[in-house]
Motif scaffolding. Sequence first.
Motif, PDB file in Angstrom:
ATOM      1  N   THR A   6      65.818  21.322  42.890  1.00 32.05           N
ATOM      2  CA  THR A   6      66.700  20.490  42.061  1.00 32.05           C
ATOM      3  C   THR A   6      67.543  21.434  41.198  1.00 32.05           C
ATOM      4  N   GLY A   7      68.604  20.893  40.613  1.00 28.93           N
ATOM      5  CA  GLY A   7      69.461  21.732  39.769  1.00 28.93           C
ATOM      6  C   GLY A   7      70.156  22.826  40.555  1.00 28.93           C
ATOM      7  N   ALA A   8      70.271  22.623  41.890  1.00 31.04           N
ATOM      8  CA  ALA A   8      70.872  23.671  42.725  1.00 31.04           C
ATOM      9  C   ALA A   8      72.345  23.871  42.392  1.00 31.04           C
ATOM     10  N   THR A   9      72.976  22.828  41.852  1.00 31.82           N
ATOM     11  CA  THR A   9      74.383  22.927  41.474  1.00 31.82           C
ATOM     12  C   THR A   9      74.561  23.623  40.126  1.00 31.82           C
ATOM     13  N   GLN A  11      73.505  26.766  37.197  1.00 32.27           N
ATOM     14  CA  GLN A  11      73.584  28.230  37.229  1.00 32.27           C
ATOM     15  C   GLN A  11      72.269  28.873  37.677  1.00 32.27           C
ATOM     16  N   LEU A  12      71.143  28.356  37.182  1.00 35.78           N
ATOM     17  CA  LEU A  12      69.856  28.927  37.575  1.00 35.78           C
ATOM     18  C   LEU A  12      69.520  28.580  39.022  1.00 35.78           C
ATOM     19  N   GLY A  13      69.675  27.294  39.369  1.00 35.49           N
ATOM     20  CA  GLY A  13      69.310  26.833  40.711  1.00 35.49           C
ATOM     21  C   GLY A  13      70.070  27.577  41.797  1.00 35.49           C
ATOM     22  N   GLY A  34      71.438  18.165  43.764  1.00 33.42           N
ATOM     23  CA  GLY A  34      72.191  18.146  42.508  1.00 33.42           C
ATOM     24  C   GLY A  34      72.983  16.867  42.443  1.00 33.42           C
ATOM     25  N   ARG A  35      73.622  16.648  41.278  1.00 32.78           N
ATOM     26  CA  ARG A  35      74.435  15.429  41.155  1.00 32.78           C
ATOM     27  C   ARG A  35      75.838  15.632  41.703  1.00 32.78           C
ATOM     28  N   ASN A  36      76.304  16.868  41.612  1.00 34.56           N
ATOM     29  CA  ASN A  36      77.702  17.146  41.903  1.00 34.56           C
ATOM     30  C   ASN A  36      77.898  17.477  43.382  1.00 34.56           C
ATOM     31  N   ALA A  37      78.450  16.493  44.122  1.00 40.25           N
ATOM     32  CA  ALA A  37      78.587  16.655  45.581  1.00 40.25           C
ATOM     33  C   ALA A  37      79.496  17.828  45.927  1.00 40.25           C
ATOM     34  N   PHE A  55      68.306  12.231  38.477  1.00 39.66           N
ATOM     35  CA  PHE A  55      66.959  11.959  37.952  1.00 39.66           C
ATOM     36  C   PHE A  55      66.889  10.580  37.300  1.00 39.66           C
ATOM     37  N   ALA A  56      68.030  10.096  36.799  1.00 40.47           N
ATOM     38  CA  ALA A  56      68.045   8.799  36.123  1.00 40.47           C
ATOM     39  C   ALA A  56      68.029   7.644  37.122  1.00 40.47           C
ATOM     40  N   GLN A  57      68.204   7.954  38.407  1.00 41.67           N
ATOM     41  CA  GLN A  57      68.199   6.911  39.444  1.00 41.67           C
ATOM     42  C   GLN A  57      67.095   7.224  40.452  1.00 41.67           C
ATOM     43  N   LEU A  73      61.322  22.005  40.407  1.00 41.89           N
ATOM     44  CA  LEU A  73      61.911  21.031  39.479  1.00 41.89           C
ATOM     45  C   LEU A  73      62.534  21.826  38.334  1.00 41.89           C
ATOM     46  N   VAL A  74      63.856  22.013  38.434  1.00 43.48           N
ATOM     47  CA  VAL A  74      64.576  22.683  37.345  1.00 43.48           C
ATOM     48  C   VAL A  74      64.797  21.637  36.261  1.00 43.48           C
ATOM     49  N   SER A  75      64.335  21.940  35.068  1.00 45.67           N
ATOM     50  CA  SER A  75      64.442  20.977  33.972  1.00 45.67           C
ATOM     51  C   SER A  75      65.899  20.542  33.809  1.00 45.67           C
ATOM     52  N   GLY A  76      66.092  19.271  33.476  1.00 44.62           N
ATOM     53  CA  GLY A  76      67.441  18.736  33.333  1.00 44.62           C
ATOM     54  C   GLY A  76      68.137  19.281  32.093  1.00 44.62           C
ATOM     55  N   SER A  77      69.425  19.000  32.006  1.00 46.75           N
ATOM     56  CA  SER A  77      70.223  19.592  30.929  1.00 46.75           C
ATOM     57  C   SER A  77      70.618  18.571  29.864  1.00 46.75           C
ATOM     58  N   GLU A  78      70.182  17.320  30.026  1.00 44.48           N
ATOM     59  CA  GLU A  78      70.571  16.299  29.052  1.00 44.48           C
ATOM     60  C   GLU A  78      69.442  16.124  28.034  1.00 44.48           C
ATOM     61  N   VAL A  79      69.498  16.984  27.008  1.00 45.18           N
ATOM     62  CA  VAL A  79      68.445  16.990  25.996  1.00 45.18           C
ATOM     63  C   VAL A  79      68.337  15.598  25.378  1.00 45.18           C
ATOM     64  N   ARG A 138      57.439  29.203  32.166  1.00 46.82           N
ATOM     65  CA  ARG A 138      57.934  29.009  30.804  1.00 46.82           C
ATOM     66  C   ARG A 138      58.948  30.109  30.493  1.00 46.82           C
ATOM     67  N   ASN A 139      60.211  29.782  30.737  1.00 46.19           N
ATOM     68  CA  ASN A 139      61.277  30.773  30.567  1.00 46.19           C
ATOM     69  C   ASN A 139      61.648  30.945  29.102  1.00 46.19           C
ATOM     70  N   ASN A 140      61.684  32.196  28.652  1.00 44.22           N
ATOM     71  CA  ASN A 140      62.268  32.526  27.346  1.00 44.22           C
ATOM     72  C   ASN A 140      63.783  32.307  27.462  1.00 44.22           C
ATOM     73  N   TRP A 141      64.551  32.719  26.471  1.00 40.20           N
ATOM     74  CA  TRP A 141      66.013  32.496  26.476  1.00 40.20           C
ATOM     75  C   TRP A 141      66.698  33.253  27.604  1.00 40.20           C
ATOM     76  N   TYR A 142      67.809  32.683  28.055  1.00 40.35           N
ATOM     77  CA  TYR A 142      68.696  33.424  28.951  1.00 40.35           C
ATOM     78  C   TYR A 142      69.532  34.399  28.111  1.00 40.35           C
ATOM     79  N   GLU A 144      72.355  35.248  28.937  1.00 38.61           N
ATOM     80  CA  GLU A 144      73.719  34.701  29.036  1.00 38.61           C
ATOM     81  C   GLU A 144      74.031  33.709  27.918  1.00 38.61           C
ATOM     82  N   ASN A 145      72.993  33.221  27.212  1.00 43.56           N
ATOM     83  CA  ASN A 145      73.261  32.305  26.094  1.00 43.56           C
ATOM     84  C   ASN A 145      74.162  32.974  25.052  1.00 43.56           C
ATOM     85  N   TYR A 146      74.205  34.313  25.046  1.00 41.23           N
ATOM     86  CA  TYR A 146      74.935  35.033  24.001  1.00 41.23           C
ATOM     87  C   TYR A 146      76.312  35.513  24.434  1.00 41.23           C
TER      88      TYR A 146
HETATM   89  N1  LIG Z   1      66.030  29.351  28.827  1.00 43.34           N
HETATM   90  C1  LIG Z   1      67.237  29.083  28.335  1.00 43.34           C
HETATM   91  O1  LIG Z   1      67.835  29.882  27.598  1.00 43.34           O
HETATM   92  C2  LIG Z   1      67.904  27.803  28.709  1.00 43.34           C
HETATM   93  C3  LIG Z   1      69.197  27.559  28.227  1.00 43.34           C
HETATM   94  C4  LIG Z   1      69.818  26.373  28.618  1.00 43.34           C
HETATM   95  C5  LIG Z   1      69.164  25.467  29.444  1.00 43.34           C
HETATM   96  N2  LIG Z   1      67.909  25.754  29.898  1.00 43.34           N
HETATM   97  C6  LIG Z   1      67.181  24.834  30.798  1.00 43.34           C
HETATM   98  O2  LIG Z   1      67.193  25.410  32.102  1.00 43.34           O
HETATM   99  C7  LIG Z   1      67.820  24.504  33.040  1.00 43.34           C
HETATM  100  C8  LIG Z   1      68.605  25.293  34.072  1.00 43.34           C
HETATM  101  O3  LIG Z   1      69.553  26.104  33.394  1.00 43.34           O
HETATM  102  P1  LIG Z   1      71.026  26.264  33.949  1.00 43.34           P
HETATM  103  O4  LIG Z   1      71.643  27.349  33.184  1.00 43.34           O
HETATM  104  O5  LIG Z   1      71.024  26.303  35.429  1.00 43.34           O
HETATM  105  O6  LIG Z   1      71.678  24.858  33.493  1.00 43.34           O
HETATM  106  P2  LIG Z   1      72.991  24.174  34.106  1.00 43.34           P
HETATM  107  O7  LIG Z   1      73.885  25.186  34.701  1.00 43.34           O
HETATM  108  O8  LIG Z   1      73.506  23.284  33.049  1.00 43.34           O
HETATM  109  O9  LIG Z   1      72.413  23.294  35.310  1.00 43.34           O
HETATM  110  C9  LIG Z   1      71.701  22.115  35.074  1.00 43.34           C
HETATM  111  C10 LIG Z   1      71.350  21.518  36.427  1.00 43.34           C
HETATM  112  O10 LIG Z   1      70.603  20.325  36.197  1.00 43.34           O
HETATM  113  C11 LIG Z   1      71.193  19.296  36.986  1.00 43.34           C
HETATM  114  N3  LIG Z   1      71.011  18.026  36.324  1.00 43.34           N
HETATM  115  C12 LIG Z   1      71.247  17.708  35.037  1.00 43.34           C
HETATM  116  N4  LIG Z   1      70.985  16.412  34.817  1.00 43.34           N
HETATM  117  C13 LIG Z   1      70.591  15.899  36.015  1.00 43.34           C
HETATM  118  C14 LIG Z   1      70.229  14.598  36.434  1.00 43.34           C
HETATM  119  N5  LIG Z   1      70.220  13.548  35.610  1.00 43.34           N
HETATM  120  N6  LIG Z   1      69.864  14.432  37.738  1.00 43.34           N
HETATM  121  C15 LIG Z   1      69.875  15.463  38.607  1.00 43.34           C
HETATM  122  N7  LIG Z   1      70.228  16.727  38.253  1.00 43.34           N
HETATM  123  C16 LIG Z   1      70.604  16.911  36.970  1.00 43.34           C
HETATM  124  C17 LIG Z   1      72.669  19.642  37.044  1.00 43.34           C
HETATM  125  O11 LIG Z   1      73.271  18.954  38.136  1.00 43.34           O
HETATM  126  P3  LIG Z   1      74.875  18.735  38.232  1.00 43.34           P
HETATM  127  O12 LIG Z   1      75.523  19.996  37.698  1.00 43.34           O
HETATM  128  O13 LIG Z   1      75.108  18.579  39.709  1.00 43.34           O
HETATM  129  O14 LIG Z   1      75.195  17.549  37.407  1.00 43.34           O
HETATM  130  C18 LIG Z   1      72.588  21.139  37.254  1.00 43.34           C
HETATM  131  O15 LIG Z   1      72.356  21.437  38.586  1.00 43.34           O
HETATM  132  C19 LIG Z   1      68.675  23.594  32.155  1.00 43.34           C
HETATM  133  O16 LIG Z   1      68.923  22.365  32.808  1.00 43.34           O
HETATM  134  C20 LIG Z   1      67.794  23.455  30.924  1.00 43.34           C
HETATM  135  O17 LIG Z   1      66.744  22.537  31.134  1.00 43.34           O
HETATM  136  C21 LIG Z   1      67.282  26.895  29.557  1.00 43.34           C
END
Ligand SMILES: NC(=O)c1ccc[n+]([C@@H]2O[C@H](COP(=O)([O-])OP(=O)(O)OC[C@H]3O[C@@H](n4cnc5c(N)ncnc54)[C@H](OP(=O)(O)O)[C@@H]3O)[C@@H](O)[C@H]2O)c1
Length: 287
Positions: A6-9, A11-13, A34-37, A55-57, A73-79, A138-142, A144-146
């Motif tokens: 999941t989350g293949a679309t 950055q991490l996936g 991913g959600r984005n075709a 994930f919401a459907q 299962l890559v954690s979702g991004s909608e906090v 359990r990932n610490n910070w990226y 790239e956050n900076y």
């Molecule tokens: N350790 C850290 O510093 C840090 C920082 C930020 C986030 N995170 C966590 O790590 C995850 C992966 O990081 P990232 O950088 O790859 O984040 P990202 O680029 O924002 O990617 C998030 C992924 O989650 C998918 N997603 C979000 N909501 C979804 C939903 N309702 N149903 C299905 N897929 C959904 C997105 O799909 P679409 O793009 O196709 O919509 C996208 O593929 C984040 O989602 C967050 O939980 C960690």
Amino acid sequence: MTIVITGATGQLGRLVIESLLERGIPASDLRALGRNADRLASFAAQGIDTRVIDFAQPETLDAAFSGADALLLVSGSEVGQRLQQHRNAIDAAVRAGVGRVVYTSASKATDTDLVVAPEHAETERLLAASGLPVTVLRNNWYTENYLGTLDTAAATGEIVASAGEGRVASATRADYAEAAAVVLTTPGHEGAVYELSGDTAWTFADLAEVASELLGREVVYRSVTPEEHGSILTGVGLDAGTAGFVVALDGNIRDGALAEATPTLRELIGRPTTPLADGLAQARAAA
Ligand SMILES: NC(=O)c1ccc[n+]([C@@H]2O[C@H](COP(=O)([O-])OP(=O)(O)OC[C@H]3O[C@@H](n4cnc5c(N)ncnc54)[C@H](OP(=O)(O)O)[C@@H]3O)[C@@H](O)[C@H]2O)c1
């Protein structure tokens, strides 16, 4: 062997899939979700099975998870919405009878004040109760956050934060992605909870030094109080909620929530993690 990501679309996936292919896993063994075709199309072009999910459907998840020997299962991004989303995903994984689940969580998720941790802690609890074999990353910070901090420093010569002398044991997304690929393709990780971090925990003063080198100009760390930080952030246009979130995260860093450098990531990937300066330089080049 079918590995579903999941989350293949995201950055991490995307990096996990690259890492799996580099490790010799055939494209035909992978399924990218991913959600984005549009963003899934590049995977299909490589011969990777793709499915649009949300994930919401929950109805989008069953067929996407079916036949999975391993599900990342890559954690979702909608906090704020993630717990229900993750619950939907875990329920679907149980229905599909996936072989095992690997979940990306946060540092010390069940024993921390980190503001993003509660959804992860509860997801870990749901996973433990699911009866499925589970591995928690359990990932610490990226690092790239900076990247944005670096851009601001390029313009102002300052890094302004309320993290005090707190440390961040960050690693790059590529480091964490490689660890996920290792865990997905090698045996013996069921039941493990891996605290993953970079090899070195750095301070914001260290970050300013690295920024000076990368930008070729003097950058200083201006340590401010949480109140000052909040005012500065709203002053440059952030809404109060976002500013409060950033200040709270800096508070977590100040209190040491991300300070512990563990050897686990380095051990899983079989090499040192990417140093802060290299990680930021690579991220800047890619941006
Ligand atoms: N350790 C850290 O510093 C840090 C920082 C930020 C986030 N995170 C966590 O790590 C995850 C992966 O990081 P990232 O950088 O790859 O984040 P990202 O680029 O924002 O990617 C998030 C992924 O989650 C998918 N997603 C979000 N909501 C979804 C939903 N309702 N149903 C299905 N897929 C959904 C997105 O799909 P679409 O793009 O196709 O919509 C996208 O593929 C984040 O989602 C967050 O939980 C960690």
